[in-house]
Design a protein around this motif. Structure first.
Motif: not given
Length: 372
Positions: A239-265
């Motif tokens: 929830t946004r309330e628990r993580f107010p400083t994060a740029d985004e809070v995502v509700r998803a299975w971790p591996h599913t989200y990681l496979e769909s988002t941009e990761v660089d070096a």
């Protein structure tokens, strides 16, 4: 630049002339890296810093002279034992600083356009001639393809083309550097020194597992300049309330989200779930990315079991060697906040190649990469 971005944008929008003093080179130990900026406006107001106070008073006078029409200048500040009470760096290093004025409406508008791109986290590079067979202070801004063509010129089409090519390469690496060219952009010549300052979007920190340790890690990640994402499959925790400083809070299975988002070096991945049903598929996905750091929370016994599961799933020894687990440096941390400091310390160590040992036990240069 980012730390004084609102001040600079306001002055450009209001048409207030200003001079920018930018660190372009560092030799030995110095308080700020290349790219650090101090600005002096027409009213004499100062924002930013290039040395933490060591040379700002003298640099202020140089900036005022440049604003008055003296032309762009590169000034050097250092120190020796017999100059210890003069203007210089108390840390013993040397810095070179480019001082350039923006006075006319066209110059301020061009600078403002650059600052807008930086504020929008768009990749952009600014190249400025420092010395040699081209006009000192000549400037070229290399923009994203959808933001229009490059603006300005360094003096010749060949030089502009060569610098543009190198600027995109430096942007991809997130590096800022001085490059040397021939007067018409020839490679392997040293007739023109060009400072290429890149403004890449902030690196990402992906924090998996919406626990108290994740909240502290997200806070320190933001403090270090990362764009922080917290991901957890449990709606009650992510929830946004628990993580107010994060740029985004995502509700998803971790591996599913990681496979769909941009990761660089430059991306940092922190896996704080320590639950096999999340960890194994997530880490298999993480090990397929070029991430700079993959830290995993858990005891040594947990990690031993985790490694066995990952081997069974097909991960080889080279891939598993990328995992930093148990996560963090040995600081004796107990609380979530202390643990976050430990994780951040290891991230910094990986980035710059530090030893993780107390500086008082070591000899030689404090900052890695220094030659003296």
């Amino acid at each position: 630049m980012r730390d004084i971005l609102p001040d600079l944008r306001a002055r450009c929008a209001d048409g207030v002339p200003l001079a920018l003093a930018t660190v372009v080179a560092v030799h030995g130990s110095a308080p700020r890296d290349p790219g650090a900026v101090m600005a002096v406006d027409a009213a004499g107001t100062v924002v930013g810093s290039v040395s933490g106070g060591c040379v700002e008073s003298d640099l202020y006078e140089v900036a005022r002279e440049v604003l008055a029409g003296a032309g762009p200048r590169v000034v050097t500040y250092g120190i020796s034992d017999d100059e210890a009470f003069g203007v210089g760096l108390t840390c013993g290093g040397t810095i070179e600083v480019l001082v350039r004025a923006y006075v006319s409406p066209a110059e301020l508008a061009d600078l403002g356009a650059l600052l807008d791109l930086i504020a929008d986290d768009r990749p952009v590079a600014e190249a400025t001639v420092l010395s040699g067979a081209a006009e000192t202070g000549a400037r070229l801004v290399v923009r994203p393809s959808d933001a229009g063509p490059a603006t300005g010129t360094l003096g010749s089409e060949g030089l502009d083309a060569a610098v543009t090519d190198d600027a995109w390469g430096l942007l991809a690496q997130g590096h800022t550097a001085i490059q040397w060219y021939g007067a018409h952009g020839q490679r392997r010549m040293q007739e023109v020194a060009v400072f290429i300052r890149t403004y890449a979007p902030p690196p990402r920190m992906l924090v998996f597992g919406a626990i108290d340790h994740a909240a502290a890690t997200a806070r320190i990640g933001s403090f270090l300049g990362y764009r922080v994402t917290v991901c957890d499959a449990r709606p009650a925790f992510a929830t946004r309330e628990r993580f107010p400083t994060a740029d985004e809070v995502v509700r998803a299975w971790p591996h599913t989200y990681l496979e769909s988002t941009e990761v660089d070096a430059r991306t940092v991945i922190c896996v704080l779930t320590h639950d096999p049903k999340f960890d194994v598929p997530l880490l298999l996905a993480a090990l397929r990315t070029p991430a700079a750091y993959i830290g995993v929370m858990g005891s040594r016994r947990t990690h031993h079991d985790r490694l066995a599961r990952l081997r069974e799933a097909g991960a080889d020894a080279a891939a598993l060697a990328r995992l930093a687990s148990p996560v963090g440096l040995d600081l004796g941390a107990r609380t979530p906040e202390e643990t976050a400091v430990s994780i951040a310390a290891e991230v910094i160590q990986h980035r710059w190649g530090g030893t993780g040992r107390p500086l008082g036990e070591l000899t030689g240069a404090i900052h890695h990469g220094e030659t003296s």
